[in-house]
Design an enzyme around this catalytic site. Structure first.
Site, PDB file in Angstrom:
ATOM      1  N   HIS A  20       0.834  -1.208   0.000  1.00 54.70           N
ATOM      2  CA  HIS A  20       0.000   0.000   0.000  1.00 54.70           C
ATOM      3  C   HIS A  20       0.869   1.258   0.000  1.00 54.70           C
ATOM      4  CE1 HIS A  20      -3.647   2.367   1.012  1.00 54.70           C
ATOM      5  NE2 HIS A  20      -2.787   3.116   1.690  1.00 54.70           N
ATOM      6  N   GLU A  21       1.869   1.277   0.865  1.00 56.44           N
ATOM      7  CA  GLU A  21       2.723   2.466   0.952  1.00 56.44           C
ATOM      8  C   GLU A  21       3.547   2.651  -0.322  1.00 56.44           C
ATOM      9  OE1 GLU A  21       2.194   4.585   3.200  1.00 56.44           O
ATOM     10  OE2 GLU A  21       0.875   3.256   4.331  1.00 56.44           O
ATOM     11  N   HIS A  24       1.593   4.374  -2.986  1.00 55.45           N
ATOM     12  CA  HIS A  24       1.473   5.828  -2.834  1.00 55.45           C
ATOM     13  C   HIS A  24       2.513   6.569  -3.679  1.00 55.45           C
ATOM     14  CE1 HIS A  24      -1.734   6.643  -0.089  1.00 55.45           C
ATOM     15  NE2 HIS A  24      -1.272   5.835   0.855  1.00 55.45           N
ATOM     16  N   GLU A  43      -5.976   7.710  -1.001  1.00 61.67           N
ATOM     17  CA  GLU A  43      -6.047   6.423  -0.302  1.00 61.67           C
ATOM     18  C   GLU A  43      -6.863   5.378  -1.063  1.00 61.67           C
ATOM     19  OE1 GLU A  43      -4.147   5.803   1.956  1.00 61.67           O
ATOM     20  OE2 GLU A  43      -3.640   7.704   2.918  1.00 61.67           O
ATOM     21  N   TYR A 103     -10.560   5.293   2.285  1.00 62.68           N
ATOM     22  CA  TYR A 103      -9.955   4.032   1.863  1.00 62.68           C
ATOM     23  C   TYR A 103     -10.950   3.127   1.125  1.00 62.68           C
ATOM     24  CZ  TYR A 103      -5.896   5.126   4.789  1.00 62.68           C
ATOM     25  OH  TYR A 103      -4.781   5.716   5.334  1.00 62.68           O
TER      26      TYR A 103
END
Length: 252
Positions: A20-21, A24, A43, A103
């Site tokens: 997920h990070e 980004h 998100e 999210y």
């Protein structure tokens, strides 16, 4: 970017957060949306991409990696706490509503768009979005315009209902009378409809009902029938054979 990932978690959770990070890097950094005004693009889009990445890496073969996001969004929609996605990030009444909106509902926005324009068109849209808007500051309108150009469909209605209201998608089979099927729109947000009809002789047929204000159809192998104008709460059509069962599919 410096990201702190906490320990004391399962391997799957650790990989999931890391994925997920990393995602980004694209959504919010290279595609620098204003995360105070459009946190769901940051998100939500990241959650959508990382969900598919995890599905492939762990060979889960899940046809809908966004299923948990749908469940979270449905919970929020039924909770009475939901606010439109246009709400400023620090103006949500409840932290829970902010989290699920940013999210889960943001992820559902992307997944449901795939239902509207087709999976392949969604993939092309994401790639074109990057080409057009990398190192810039795109807004929701910029993204939906890319999707319109790729798909050839009118999509302002989708962005309006999904981001500026709390209207829900809710359709039902109202009645089946031999060869006549009547559907009902119970929620306020319109959708094109994928429909599976099972006949009394055991055969099946897939139908696709376009939404009139899309001004077109997504690519499909289903039988395309007359479009449905959003203002009408019911829609009826006839089949060639007697009907046993009808199934509405509203998720990509």
């Amino acid at each position: 970017m410096c990201t702190l990932i906490t320990g004391n978690r399962s391997f799957g959770s650790l990989v999931g957060v890391t994925a997920h990070e990393m995602a980004h890097t694209w959504f919010q950094f290279l595609l620098a949306t204003n995360e105070a005004k459009h946190e769901w693009m940051d998100e939500g889009f990241t959650s959508y991409i990382s969900g598919w990445a995890m599905n492939d890496i762990f060979e889960r073969n899940n046809p809908n990696p966004s299923a948990n996001a749908y469940r979270g969004y449905i919970y929020l929609a039924n909770s009475g706490k939901e606010q439109p996605l246009t709400t400023h990030a620090d103006r949500y009444m409840y932290n829970e509503a902010y989290g699920i909106s940013a999210y889960s509902k943001g992820q559902v926005f992307m997944a449901q768009l795939g239902y509207v324009i087709g999976k392949d068109n969604l993939k092309k849209t994401i790639k074109q979005y990057f080409k057009d808007w990398a190192f810039k500051h795109p807004t929701p309108n910029d993204f939906i315009r890319v999707a319109e150009k790729v798909s050839g469909l009118e999509l302002d209605w989708y962005l309006t209902d999904f981001a500026q209201t709390t209207n829900t998608i809710d359709y039902a089979v109202k009645s089946v009378d031999e060869k006549t099927i009547t559907l009902e729109r119970k929620g306020l947000m319109p959708m094109p409809i994928d429909l599976k009809v099972i006949y009394n002789d055991g055969t099946t047929e897939n139908f696709y009902i376009p939404l009139q204000m899309m001004r077109g159809e997504k690519p499909t192998s289903a039988t395309i029938i007359k479009d449905w104008a959003w203002a009408y709460p019911t829609y009826s059509f006839e089949t060639k054979k007697s009907v046993k069962n009808v199934q509405i599919d509203l998720v990509v």
